[in-house]
Design a protein around this motif. Structure first.
Motif, PDB file in Angstrom:
ATOM      1  N   UNK A  16      -4.334  -5.937   0.553  1.00 21.95           N
ATOM      2  CA  UNK A  16      -4.974  -6.559   1.710  1.00 21.95           C
ATOM      3  C   UNK A  16      -5.616  -5.526   2.635  1.00 21.95           C
ATOM      4  N   UNK A  17      -5.213  -4.277   2.508  1.00 23.15           N
ATOM      5  CA  UNK A  17      -5.811  -3.203   3.304  1.00 23.15           C
ATOM      6  C   UNK A  17      -7.118  -2.702   2.698  1.00 23.15           C
ATOM      7  N   UNK A  18      -7.567  -3.332   1.619  1.00 20.32           N
ATOM      8  CA  UNK A  18      -8.807  -2.930   0.971  1.00 20.32           C
ATOM      9  C   UNK A  18      -8.631  -1.819  -0.038  1.00 20.32           C
ATOM     10  N   UNK A  19      -7.414  -1.671  -0.564  1.00 22.42           N
ATOM     11  CA  UNK A  19      -7.102  -0.598  -1.502  1.00 22.42           C
ATOM     12  C   UNK A  19      -7.043  -1.145  -2.924  1.00 22.42           C
ATOM     13  N   UNK A  20      -7.491  -0.340  -3.862  1.00 24.16           N
ATOM     14  CA  UNK A  20      -7.604  -0.780  -5.255  1.00 24.16           C
ATOM     15  C   UNK A  20      -6.241  -0.960  -5.914  1.00 24.16           C
ATOM     16  N   UNK A  21      -6.150  -1.941  -6.765  1.00 26.91           N
ATOM     17  CA  UNK A  21      -4.957  -2.158  -7.574  1.00 26.91           C
ATOM     18  C   UNK A  21      -5.088  -1.322  -8.840  1.00 26.91           C
ATOM     19  N   UNK A  22      -5.007  -0.003  -8.624  1.00 24.83           N
ATOM     20  CA  UNK A  22      -5.213   0.919  -9.736  1.00 24.83           C
ATOM     21  C   UNK A  22      -4.188   2.043  -9.703  1.00 24.83           C
ATOM     22  N   UNK A  23      -3.706   2.402 -10.871  1.00 25.91           N
ATOM     23  CA  UNK A  23      -2.831   3.562 -11.032  1.00 25.91           C
ATOM     24  C   UNK A  23      -2.814   3.910 -12.507  1.00 25.91           C
ATOM     25  N   UNK A  24      -2.543   5.161 -12.794  1.00 27.30           N
ATOM     26  CA  UNK A  24      -2.614   5.629 -14.175  1.00 27.30           C
ATOM     27  C   UNK A  24      -1.241   5.826 -14.815  1.00 27.30           C
ATOM     28  N   UNK A  25      -0.191   5.838 -13.987  1.00 29.87           N
ATOM     29  CA  UNK A  25       1.158   6.027 -14.521  1.00 29.87           C
ATOM     30  C   UNK A  25       2.155   5.538 -13.484  1.00 29.87           C
ATOM     31  N   UNK A  26       3.294   5.061 -13.942  1.00 26.53           N
ATOM     32  CA  UNK A  26       4.338   4.654 -13.021  1.00 26.53           C
ATOM     33  C   UNK A  26       4.058   3.297 -12.412  1.00 26.53           C
ATOM     34  N   UNK A 117      -7.397  12.441  10.683  1.00 29.26           N
ATOM     35  CA  UNK A 117      -7.317  12.740   9.252  1.00 29.26           C
ATOM     36  C   UNK A 117      -6.835  11.533   8.463  1.00 29.26           C
ATOM     37  N   UNK A 118      -5.842  10.819   8.989  1.00 28.41           N
ATOM     38  CA  UNK A 118      -5.312   9.665   8.278  1.00 28.41           C
ATOM     39  C   UNK A 118      -6.340   8.541   8.208  1.00 28.41           C
ATOM     40  N   UNK A 119      -7.096   8.340   9.283  1.00 28.86           N
ATOM     41  CA  UNK A 119      -8.144   7.316   9.262  1.00 28.86           C
ATOM     42  C   UNK A 119      -9.240   7.678   8.251  1.00 28.86           C
ATOM     43  N   UNK A 120      -9.542   8.951   8.172  1.00 24.94           N
ATOM     44  CA  UNK A 120     -10.560   9.393   7.214  1.00 24.94           C
ATOM     45  C   UNK A 120     -10.116   9.117   5.785  1.00 24.94           C
ATOM     46  N   UNK A 121      -8.863   9.422   5.484  1.00 23.56           N
ATOM     47  CA  UNK A 121      -8.356   9.193   4.132  1.00 23.56           C
ATOM     48  C   UNK A 121      -8.346   7.709   3.791  1.00 23.56           C
ATOM     49  N   UNK A 122      -7.960   6.872   4.740  1.00 18.09           N
ATOM     50  CA  UNK A 122      -7.975   5.429   4.511  1.00 18.09           C
ATOM     51  C   UNK A 122      -9.400   4.949   4.238  1.00 18.09           C
ATOM     52  N   UNK A 123     -10.340   5.462   5.007  1.00 18.67           N
ATOM     53  CA  UNK A 123     -11.750   5.096   4.793  1.00 18.67           C
ATOM     54  C   UNK A 123     -12.206   5.511   3.403  1.00 18.67           C
ATOM     55  N   UNK A 124     -11.846   6.722   2.980  1.00 19.33           N
ATOM     56  CA  UNK A 124     -12.268   7.202   1.662  1.00 19.33           C
ATOM     57  C   UNK A 124     -11.616   6.389   0.535  1.00 19.33           C
ATOM     58  N   UNK A 125     -10.345   6.044   0.682  1.00 22.58           N
ATOM     59  CA  UNK A 125      -9.698   5.223  -0.344  1.00 22.58           C
ATOM     60  C   UNK A 125     -10.387   3.861  -0.456  1.00 22.58           C
ATOM     61  N   UNK A 126     -10.729   3.270   0.678  1.00 24.09           N
ATOM     62  CA  UNK A 126     -11.387   1.966   0.636  1.00 24.09           C
ATOM     63  C   UNK A 126     -12.782   2.067   0.022  1.00 24.09           C
ATOM     64  N   UNK A 127     -13.496   3.133   0.346  1.00 23.96           N
ATOM     65  CA  UNK A 127     -14.817   3.324  -0.255  1.00 23.96           C
ATOM     66  C   UNK A 127     -14.690   3.470  -1.771  1.00 23.96           C
ATOM     67  N   UNK A 128     -13.732   4.246  -2.214  1.00 17.81           N
ATOM     68  CA  UNK A 128     -13.540   4.437  -3.651  1.00 17.81           C
ATOM     69  C   UNK A 128     -13.070   3.152  -4.322  1.00 17.81           C
ATOM     70  N   UNK A 129     -12.309   2.339  -3.567  1.00 13.65           N
ATOM     71  CA  UNK A 129     -11.790   1.097  -4.134  1.00 13.65           C
ATOM     72  C   UNK A 129     -12.902   0.106  -4.459  1.00 13.65           C
ATOM     73  N   UNK A 130     -14.045   0.264  -3.829  1.00 14.95           N
ATOM     74  CA  UNK A 130     -15.184  -0.636  -4.093  1.00 14.95           C
ATOM     75  C   UNK A 130     -16.035  -0.158  -5.255  1.00 14.95           C
ATOM     76  N   UNK A 131     -15.782   1.046  -5.733  1.00 14.72           N
ATOM     77  CA  UNK A 131     -16.581   1.584  -6.826  1.00 14.72           C
ATOM     78  C   UNK A 131     -16.081   1.090  -8.174  1.00 14.72           C
ATOM     79  N   UNK A 132     -16.985   1.049  -9.125  1.00 18.19           N
ATOM     80  CA  UNK A 132     -16.637   0.612 -10.481  1.00 18.19           C
ATOM     81  C   UNK A 132     -16.843   1.726 -11.511  1.00 18.19           C
ATOM     82  N   UNK A 133     -17.195   2.924 -11.031  1.00 19.65           N
ATOM     83  CA  UNK A 133     -17.537   4.006 -11.947  1.00 19.65           C
ATOM     84  C   UNK A 133     -16.463   5.089 -12.010  1.00 19.65           C
ATOM     85  N   UNK A 134     -15.273   4.839 -11.487  1.00 14.66           N
ATOM     86  CA  UNK A 134     -14.211   5.843 -11.500  1.00 14.66           C
ATOM     87  C   UNK A 134     -13.309   5.576 -12.700  1.00 14.66           C
ATOM     88  N   UNK A 135     -13.404   6.436 -13.704  1.00 16.80           N
ATOM     89  CA  UNK A 135     -12.653   6.238 -14.941  1.00 16.80           C
ATOM     90  C   UNK A 135     -11.163   6.505 -14.754  1.00 16.80           C
TER      91      UNK A 135
END
Length: 254
Positions: A16-26, A117-135
């Motif tokens: 709900x925070x706009x973060x991707x449901x993605x992980x590679x392990x665990x 710094x924490x706000x910047x990281x949250x912004x970057x995670x949300x921006x990346x969460x909208x991308x479809x090109x991150x393998x």
């Protein structure tokens, strides 16, 4: 019963925070340990600094003195940077996202961020969460230091503020031994486990399968403190599981 100073969360709230449901392990929150930090920021948005200490990390000495020293240093983030990136297992998987010049790694069991710094990281995670090109979705221990580096943030190593001689990912430290570690405070310690967690960590993370069966190996010496706790059958099962993990790693699987 409710505790107004305790925050609880789940994976759904992370999404709900706009973060991707993605992980590679665990699991989602193991791989993306920074996700919960953004929930704290969302619920408590007006702190100047946020200090995060994972459940199996320990600060020996005054937490207030550490926090004050970190703030006075002028750093917007304090973490323990990795200096073994060429040999670090996860480096190879992030090459499609980060260049070798900008790639960074860290052990973030004790981590302090400024609000900015924490706000910047949250912004970057949300921006990346909208991308479809991150393998390969970046592990938090690469995402945090690399993105802060790319963003030009001032950071400071955790070693500036205390002893790190017992701050690693392995081997574990029995919580009963904290008073006899022989480190000078202030110090940062990780991973700290109770007896059950200590034994489980040794069995799950020991690198060489032969260490399960050599009486003089460091692992067997550590387990000797708990006679009768580990059966031969449990040793065999742990060795088999570790052997399978080692095979996957040799084949290059995450």
């Amino acid at each position: 019963m409710p505790y107004d100073k305790v925050l609880r969360t789940n994976q759904g709230e992370m999404l709900e925070l706009g973060l991707a449901d993605r992980y590679e392990k665990g699991s989602l929150l193991w791989w993306n340990a920074d996700y919960t930090h953004y929930q704290v920021l969302n619920v408590i948005p007006d702190y100047d600094y946020y200090l995060f200490v994972e459940y199996d990390a320990c600060i020996l000495g005054s937490i207030a003195e550490f926090a004050n020293a970190a703030i006075l240093s002028g750093a917007e983030t304090v973490f323990h940077p990795r200096d073994d990136l060429d040999g670090w297992w996860w480096t190879r998987f992030h090459k499609s996202l980060y260049s070798s010049e900008e790639f960074r790694g860290a052990l973030n069991c004790v981590l302090m961020h400024s609000n900015r710094a924490l706000r910047y990281l949250w912004q970057r995670r949300r921006e990346m969460s909208r991308r479809t090109d991150i393998d390969f979705w970046p592990l938090s221990e690469t995402f945090v230091p690399t993105e802060l580096h790319r963003g030009g943030f001032a950071t400071a190593p955790l070693s500036r503020f205390g002893d790190l001689s017992r701050y690693h990912w392995f081997p574990p430290i029995l919580e009963d031994d904290l008073d006899t570690l022989g480190v000078q405070e202030p110090a940062f310690v990780h991973p700290v486990r109770d007896k059950a967690g200590y034994i489980a960590s040794l069995l799950a993370n020991t690198h060489a399968v032969k260490d399960y069966f050599l009486p003089g190996s460091p692992m067997r010496q550590a387990l000797a403190r708990f006679p009768g706790e580990v059966t031969r059958g449990r040793l065999y099962r742990a060795a088999l599981a570790r052997g399978r993990t080692a095979l996957r790693e040799r084949l290059g699987a995450p």
